[in-house]
Design an enzyme around this catalytic site. Structure first.
Site, PDB file in Angstrom:
ATOM      1  N   GLN A   1       2.329  -5.980   5.905  1.00  0.00           N
ATOM      2  CA  GLN A   1       2.449  -5.795   4.474  1.00  0.00           C
ATOM      3  C   GLN A   1       3.807  -6.296   4.007  1.00  0.00           C
ATOM      4  OE1 GLN A   1       1.412  -1.796   3.165  1.00  0.00           O
ATOM      5  NE2 GLN A   1      -0.477  -1.815   4.341  1.00  0.00           N
TER       6      GLN A   1
ATOM      7  N   GLU B   1       0.855  -1.182   0.000  1.00  0.00           N
ATOM      8  CA  GLU B   1       0.000   0.000   0.000  1.00  0.00           C
ATOM      9  C   GLU B   1       0.892   1.233   0.000  1.00  0.00           C
ATOM     10  OE1 GLU B   1      -3.802   1.805   2.581  1.00  0.00           O
ATOM     11  OE2 GLU B   1      -2.768  -0.023   3.235  1.00  0.00           O
TER      12      GLU B   1
ATOM     13  N   GLU C   1      -6.071  -9.199   4.373  1.00  0.00           N
ATOM     14  CA  GLU C   1      -5.273  -8.405   5.318  1.00  0.00           C
ATOM     15  C   GLU C   1      -5.212  -9.175   6.624  1.00  0.00           C
ATOM     16  OE1 GLU C   1      -5.972  -4.220   5.863  1.00  0.00           O
ATOM     17  OE2 GLU C   1      -6.600  -3.932   3.772  1.00  0.00           O
TER      18      GLU C   1
ATOM     19  N   TYR D   1      -6.510  -8.374  12.248  1.00  0.00           N
ATOM     20  CA  TYR D   1      -5.148  -8.114  12.718  1.00  0.00           C
ATOM     21  C   TYR D   1      -4.985  -8.602  14.153  1.00  0.00           C
ATOM     22  CZ  TYR D   1      -4.278  -5.129   8.660  1.00  0.00           C
ATOM     23  OH  TYR D   1      -4.095  -4.667   7.384  1.00  0.00           O
TER      24      TYR D   1
ATOM     25  N   ASN E   1     -12.542  -1.563  -0.539  1.00  0.00           N
ATOM     26  CA  ASN E   1     -11.779  -2.023   0.621  1.00  0.00           C
ATOM     27  C   ASN E   1     -12.435  -1.485   1.893  1.00  0.00           C
ATOM     28  OD1 ASN E   1      -9.155  -2.887   2.122  1.00  0.00           O
ATOM     29  ND2 ASN E   1      -9.461  -0.750   2.692  1.00  0.00           N
ATOM     30  N   GLU E   2     -12.721  -2.377   2.812  1.00  0.00           N
ATOM     31  CA  GLU E   2     -13.290  -2.001   4.103  1.00  0.00           C
ATOM     32  C   GLU E   2     -14.397  -0.953   3.958  1.00  0.00           C
ATOM     33  OE1 GLU E   2     -10.241  -1.080   6.976  1.00  0.00           O
ATOM     34  OE2 GLU E   2      -9.321  -3.061   6.794  1.00  0.00           O
TER      35      GLU E   2
END
Length: 484
Positions: free
Chosen positions: A344, A27, A295, A238, A174-175
């Site tokens: 990432q 990103e 992710e 996460y 995304n999200e």
């Protein structure tokens, strides 16, 4: 020493591990791309067409299967025309999500697809559904993929690319429940259906923006009302040692309590996968729609002295074992989990590579990815551990087309070794060899001054006796064995 007993069914191969389960995410965030991957042709750092030679070599050795770009939150503020044409004429924009940093857009569409070709990876493009329009997204896809003489295809040629590129995966926002538009599931579902009608090129896998961790209602809404419009559903989760976004925990210098908390948090993803999978089964019993965990990874407090919004953190042995645990979980659910993208790739969050100017080092997470390479396209084998002894040992096994059985063993006890005894049921093995990743310190990590402080080594602690695979695992270790 803890003793763990169990078995592996060599005669019951299941779903194959999709190589894309070992995918990456990059990103425009801090030095994740600029400085970490891209330095420009005029840089004193050795490069190929602007891409760092050392990073490219490391990623080619890893055989990265797929790369996701441009985000992340950045994707839903990204306008593709900012990143094409002569670099000197590209606009400077502000990255509102990550430190409000100035972005010169030197890394854009051509650079991303060039980079993917350079390292031999598939492409996963996230389109802007938050602040963009279906027309903008459709024009971007045409610019990238058209082999006609349309104005957009001719513009691509004028910018230096004659042949069209292939978009392997197209991320539909995304999200959207958060930074991608603050949408409700029903609204996103309708919007996603609209976009699909305009943007999907033939041969591309459509990835709908799925739930935030435990939002099972989101999954139910999309599977019930929109499942015919996408091929995969994303999942984001996460690992925060503390579970508290305000104070997540340090990447190094932690104690055993925080070590244990990290893995308790990490294992939550398995229940999430199971529950999302169960909902998907209600509407898709043949598992046509895949789950893309695009992710995942450890998220700690930023390294002191760095810009908080650049999400730079150190990477230790703990992170390598966290990656291994995730891989084992993905293997156990290989019938549904067909892609994942660690967050990432370089310099950001649970990175595989760290750079600082001309210097580069590989992290323990990179080495974990390397150790798991033999599992790609292998057929998962059932593993059963007996109750009582296996709570701190995680195992997965798979058989390649050549008949070789690969066994990944993770000992999460930070201070005590463990002996594991696995019966090789329904088959036999005669030889065993392997590699181990471990250290005397929980937070052992590589630095630019000591880039090989932690790296895989030959493992001598495994043997086969009377049809039983026996391995003595060091404390806090990943061991990957090859049984012939």
């Amino acid at each position: 020493m803890a003793e763990v007993r169990g078995s592996v069914r060599l005669d019951q191969p299941g779903a194959r591990v999709n190589p894309d389960v070992y995918g990456q995410f990059m990103e425009q965030l801090g030095s994740g791309i600029t400085g970490g991957v891209w330095v420009g042709e005029g840089s004193a750092i050795p490069n190929t067409r602007g891409f760092r030679n050392d990073v490219v070599a490391a990623l080619k050795a890893l055989e990265v299967p797929v790369v996701r770009w441009p985000g992340g939150c950045y994707a839903d503020t990204y306008h593709w025309r900012d990143g094409i044409g002569p670099r000197g004429g590209r606009p400077v924009t502000l990255n509102r999500w990550w430190g409000n940093s100035e972005e010169d857009n030197a890394f854009g569409t051509h650079e991303f697809f060039d980079f993917a070709e350079l390292i031999g990876a598939k492409t996963y493009l996230s389109i802007n559904m938050g602040s963009g329009t279906p027309a903008e997204a459709a024009q971007w896809v045409e610019y990238i993929t058209s082999d006609t003489r349309s104005t957009l295809a001719q513009e691509r040629r004028a910018n230096g690319r004659e042949r069209p590129w292939k978009i392997d995966y197209l991320g539909l926002g995304n999200e959207p429940w958060g930074c991608g538009g603050r949408m409700r599931a029903s609204y996103y579902n309708d919007l996603m259906r609209q976009y699909v009608g305009f943007v999907m090129p033939a041969g591309t896998t459509a990835v709908a923006a799925g739930p935030n961790a435990e939002d099972y209602d989101w999954t139910r809404t999309l599977m019930r009302d929109g499942r015919d419009n996408f091929d995969a559903l994303s999942l984001h989760y996460y690992t925060l040692p503390t579970g508290d976004w305000a104070r997540k925990g340090a990447s190094v210098g932690f104690d055993e309590t925080e070590w244990d908390a990290t893995f308790r948090q990490a294992y939550r993803i398995e229940e999430m996968i199971q529950r999302h999978d169960a909902i998907m089964d209600e509407y898709d019993p043949t598992a046509r729609v895949g789950l893309a965990v695009d992710e995942w990874g450890a998220w700690y407090d930023p390294t002191p002295g760095t810009v908080a919004g650049h999400l730079k953190q150190q990477n230790s042995l703990r992170d390598a074992l966290l990656a291994a645990v995730h891989f084992n979980i993905f293997h156990r659910h290989a019938d549904r989990v067909r892609m994942s993208n660690v967050a990432q790739m370089v310099n950001v969050l649970q990175a595989l590579i760290l750079t600082d100017g001309p210097r580069m080092t590989l992290t323990p997470t990179y080495h974990a990815f390397m150790l798991y390479k033999p599992f790609r396209q292998a057929a998962v084998l059932p593993v059963t551990l007996e109750e009582g002894g296996g709570s701190r040992v995680d195992v997965s096994a798979a058989r390649g087309d050549d008949g070789v059985v690969h066994v990944a063993l993770v000992n999460l006890d930070p201070s005590a070794p463990a002996e594991i005894r696995l019966r090789l049921d329904g088959g036999h093995g005669r030889q065993v060899s392997g590699q181990v990743l471990t250290s005397g310190r929980m937070d052992a990590h590589n630095t630019f001054e000591a880039p090989n402080a932690i790296a895989p080594a030959a493992f001598q602690g495994a043997r086969i006796e009377d049809g039983v695979l026996i391995a003595t695992l060091p404390a806090k270790a990943l061991v990957v064995l090859e049984v012939r």
